[in-house]
Design a protein around this motif. Structure first.
Motif, PDB file in Angstrom:
ATOM      1  N   CYS A   1       0.820  -1.217   0.000  1.00 34.23           N
ATOM      2  CA  CYS A   1       0.000   0.000   0.000  1.00 34.23           C
ATOM      3  C   CYS A   1       0.851   1.265   0.000  1.00 34.23           C
ATOM      4  N   ASN A   2       2.167   1.092  -0.184  1.00 33.63           N
ATOM      5  CA  ASN A   2       3.094   2.232  -0.260  1.00 33.63           C
ATOM      6  C   ASN A   2       3.047   3.107   0.989  1.00 33.63           C
ATOM      7  N   MET A   3       2.924   2.477   2.121  1.00 38.05           N
ATOM      8  CA  MET A   3       2.965   3.214   3.383  1.00 38.05           C
ATOM      9  C   MET A   3       4.367   3.806   3.535  1.00 38.05           C
ATOM     10  N   PRO A   4       4.489   5.099   3.831  1.00 33.40           N
ATOM     11  CA  PRO A   4       5.817   5.736   3.919  1.00 33.40           C
ATOM     12  C   PRO A   4       6.545   5.403   5.215  1.00 33.40           C
ATOM     13  N   ILE A   5       6.946   4.147   5.361  1.00 33.81           N
ATOM     14  CA  ILE A   5       7.622   3.729   6.585  1.00 33.81           C
ATOM     15  C   ILE A   5       9.109   3.520   6.330  1.00 33.81           C
ATOM     16  N   TRP A   6       9.856   3.488   7.411  1.00 40.02           N
ATOM     17  CA  TRP A   6      11.312   3.355   7.341  1.00 40.02           C
ATOM     18  C   TRP A   6      11.701   1.893   7.154  1.00 40.02           C
ATOM     19  N   PHE A   7      12.619   1.667   6.217  1.00 38.19           N
ATOM     20  CA  PHE A   7      13.168   0.337   5.970  1.00 38.19           C
ATOM     21  C   PHE A   7      14.622   0.299   6.432  1.00 38.19           C
ATOM     22  N   THR A   8      15.036  -0.853   6.892  1.00 36.44           N
ATOM     23  CA  THR A   8      16.434  -1.016   7.268  1.00 36.44           C
ATOM     24  C   THR A   8      17.307  -0.874   6.024  1.00 36.44           C
ATOM     25  N   GLU A   9      18.566  -0.532   6.227  1.00 34.68           N
ATOM     26  CA  GLU A   9      19.492  -0.388   5.119  1.00 34.68           C
ATOM     27  C   GLU A   9      20.302  -1.672   4.957  1.00 34.68           C
ATOM     28  N   GLY A  10      21.014  -1.774   3.860  1.00 36.12           N
ATOM     29  CA  GLY A  10      21.832  -2.958   3.624  1.00 36.12           C
ATOM     30  C   GLY A  10      21.289  -3.822   2.504  1.00 36.12           C
ATOM     31  N   PHE A  11      21.848  -5.027   2.372  1.00 37.74           N
ATOM     32  CA  PHE A  11      21.490  -5.917   1.264  1.00 37.74           C
ATOM     33  C   PHE A  11      20.057  -6.418   1.370  1.00 37.74           C
ATOM     34  N   ASN A  12      19.662  -6.854   2.569  1.00 35.86           N
ATOM     35  CA  ASN A  12      18.321  -7.415   2.766  1.00 35.86           C
ATOM     36  C   ASN A  12      17.435  -6.386   3.470  1.00 35.86           C
ATOM     37  N   GLN A  13      16.969  -5.401   2.740  1.00 36.08           N
ATOM     38  CA  GLN A  13      16.168  -4.343   3.330  1.00 36.08           C
ATOM     39  C   GLN A  13      14.773  -4.860   3.710  1.00 36.08           C
ATOM     40  N   HIS A  14      14.292  -4.425   4.870  1.00 39.03           N
ATOM     41  CA  HIS A  14      12.946  -4.796   5.289  1.00 39.03           C
ATOM     42  C   HIS A  14      12.419  -3.734   6.245  1.00 39.03           C
ATOM     43  N   ALA A  15      11.111  -3.658   6.331  1.00 44.91           N
ATOM     44  CA  ALA A  15      10.483  -2.695   7.233  1.00 44.91           C
ATOM     45  C   ALA A  15      10.723  -3.130   8.670  1.00 44.91           C
ATOM     46  N   TYR A  16      11.082  -2.171   9.516  1.00 45.78           N
ATOM     47  CA  TYR A  16      11.253  -2.488  10.931  1.00 45.78           C
ATOM     48  C   TYR A  16       9.883  -2.423  11.604  1.00 45.78           C
ATOM     49  N   VAL A  17       9.402  -3.550  12.084  1.00 43.98           N
ATOM     50  CA  VAL A  17       8.122  -3.602  12.803  1.00 43.98           C
ATOM     51  C   VAL A  17       8.310  -4.447  14.060  1.00 43.98           C
ATOM     52  N   SER A  18       7.534  -4.123  15.082  1.00 43.55           N
ATOM     53  CA  SER A  18       7.629  -4.847  16.346  1.00 43.55           C
ATOM     54  C   SER A  18       6.235  -5.019  16.930  1.00 43.55           C
ATOM     55  N   VAL A  19       5.850  -6.258  17.208  1.00 44.27           N
ATOM     56  CA  VAL A  19       4.534  -6.556  17.771  1.00 44.27           C
ATOM     57  C   VAL A  19       4.649  -6.696  19.285  1.00 44.27           C
ATOM     58  N   ALA A  20       3.774  -6.000  20.007  1.00 42.27           N
ATOM     59  CA  ALA A  20       3.769  -6.093  21.468  1.00 42.27           C
ATOM     60  C   ALA A  20       3.031  -7.351  21.914  1.00 42.27           C
ATOM     61  N   LEU A  21       3.627  -8.101  22.831  1.00 41.07           N
ATOM     62  CA  LEU A  21       2.997  -9.301  23.397  1.00 41.07           C
ATOM     63  C   LEU A  21       2.363 -10.192  22.330  1.00 41.07           C
ATOM     64  N   PRO A  22       3.163 -10.828  21.495  1.00 44.30           N
ATOM     65  CA  PRO A  22       2.612 -11.666  20.424  1.00 44.30           C
ATOM     66  C   PRO A  22       1.653 -12.730  20.978  1.00 44.30           C
ATOM     67  N   LEU A  23       0.543 -12.911  20.287  1.00 49.55           N
ATOM     68  CA  LEU A  23      -0.423 -13.936  20.669  1.00 49.55           C
ATOM     69  C   LEU A  23       0.092 -15.320  20.292  1.00 49.55           C
ATOM     70  N   SER A  24      -0.278 -16.307  21.067  1.00 51.54           N
ATOM     71  CA  SER A  24       0.025 -17.685  20.701  1.00 51.54           C
ATOM     72  C   SER A  24      -0.758 -18.033  19.442  1.00 51.54           C
ATOM     73  N   THR A  25      -0.180 -18.878  18.603  1.00 45.45           N
ATOM     74  CA  THR A  25      -0.877 -19.310  17.387  1.00 45.45           C
ATOM     75  C   THR A  25      -2.186 -19.993  17.771  1.00 45.45           C
ATOM     76  N   GLY A  26      -3.279 -19.573  17.143  1.00 47.98           N
ATOM     77  CA  GLY A  26      -4.589 -20.104  17.466  1.00 47.98           C
ATOM     78  C   GLY A  26      -5.405 -19.187  18.358  1.00 47.98           C
ATOM     79  N   TYR A  27      -4.754 -18.152  18.939  1.00 46.73           N
ATOM     80  CA  TYR A  27      -5.463 -17.170  19.751  1.00 46.73           C
ATOM     81  C   TYR A  27      -5.867 -15.997  18.862  1.00 46.73           C
ATOM     82  N   SER A  28      -7.026 -15.424  19.122  1.00 48.97           N
ATOM     83  CA  SER A  28      -7.447 -14.210  18.430  1.00 48.97           C
ATOM     84  C   SER A  28      -7.331 -13.031  19.388  1.00 48.97           C
ATOM     85  N   GLY A  29      -7.421 -11.831  18.851  1.00 51.79           N
ATOM     86  CA  GLY A  29      -7.310 -10.646  19.694  1.00 51.79           C
ATOM     87  C   GLY A  29      -7.827  -9.415  18.988  1.00 51.79           C
ATOM     88  N   GLU A  30      -8.342  -8.474  19.773  1.00 54.68           N
ATOM     89  CA  GLU A  30      -8.873  -7.231  19.215  1.00 54.68           C
ATOM     90  C   GLU A  30      -8.128  -6.003  19.734  1.00 54.68           C
TER      91      GLU A  30
END
Length: 222
Positions: A33-62
């Motif tokens: 969606c072309n969100m203007p977010i910061w990407f890491t630099e270097g060969f393997n560039q990727h968006a820096y994202v961090s999820v707070a308190l990841p849910l266990s697989t199979g759990y839902s959350g709102e």
């Protein structure tokens, strides 16, 4: 560049997305969606994202949170619509906002509120709600708790607040606040306690849904 936070929900089929796959899904969606977010630099560039308190697989959350960095000076006016237009089924952003003052620190999350749904092969056993309510009203409920540091017996009542248990549409609904962060206790331990202390009841279905997260003094995290 500035820090931002997204509050989102993870429901339906999306609850089976693992934490690692969720991170990849978020990165791909933001790129699509072309969100203007910061990407890491270097060969393997990727968006820096961090999820707070990841849910266990199979759990839902709102009430889930994702932190990342914007390159623009402000959050795009249609940022929520942008990301929702490319999200897969089950993922939905509710709000995206700047953390101009750094925002609440993820480390300050101390409690999670869950809605646990218990199902049975046929109808709800006659005394199930009464017996479970009495069980969780006790001051001491010893349970074997597993962590990265190994296993140990703990009093689970020190890691939770007394739950509310009701009946709805042939299932039992348990709303409970359990410890998060350093004192984390998964809601699955309530089911384990029932199976250990009340083995006469055969729970055939269990679903866990996170409703909210709080700081130590029970302020909603944002």
């Amino acid at each position: 560049m500035f820090k931002a936070r997204m509050r989102f929900s993870k429901t339906g089929r999306a609850k089976y997305i693992s934490h690692l796959d969720l991170m990849h899904t978020m990165q791909r969606a933001m790129a699509r969606c072309n969100m203007p977010i910061w990407f890491t630099e270097g060969f393997n560039q990727h968006a820096y994202v961090s999820v707070a308190l990841p849910l266990s697989t199979g759990y839902s959350g709102e009430y889930e949170f994702l932190d990342f960095n914007f390159l623009t000076e402000t959050v795009p006016e249609n940022a929520v619509e942008m990301i929702n237009s490319v999200f897969p089924e089950g993922l939905s952003a509710q709000e995206i906002y700047a953390l101009s003052d750094g925002g609440m620190k993820i480390a300050n999350i101390a409690w999670s509120k869950y809605r646990i749904t218990w199902g049975f092969e046929s109808e709800i056993p006659k005394d199930f709600i009464k017996d479970v309510t009495e069980l969780f009203a006790k001051d001491d409920i010893q349970i074997l708790k597993r962590s990265k540091r190994g296993e140990k017996m703990v009093n689970m009542k020190e890691l939770m607040k007394t739950p509310e248990i009701t009946e709805k549409d042939g299932t039992v609904i348990c709303e409970v606040i359990t410890g998060a962060g350093n004192n984390n206790m998964s809601p699955e331990y309530l089911t384990k306690a029932i199976r250990e202390y009340l083995p006469q009841y055969d729970i055939t279905d269990e679903a866990c849904h996170r409703v909210c997260v709080y700081t130590d003094d029970m302020v909603e995290f944002r």
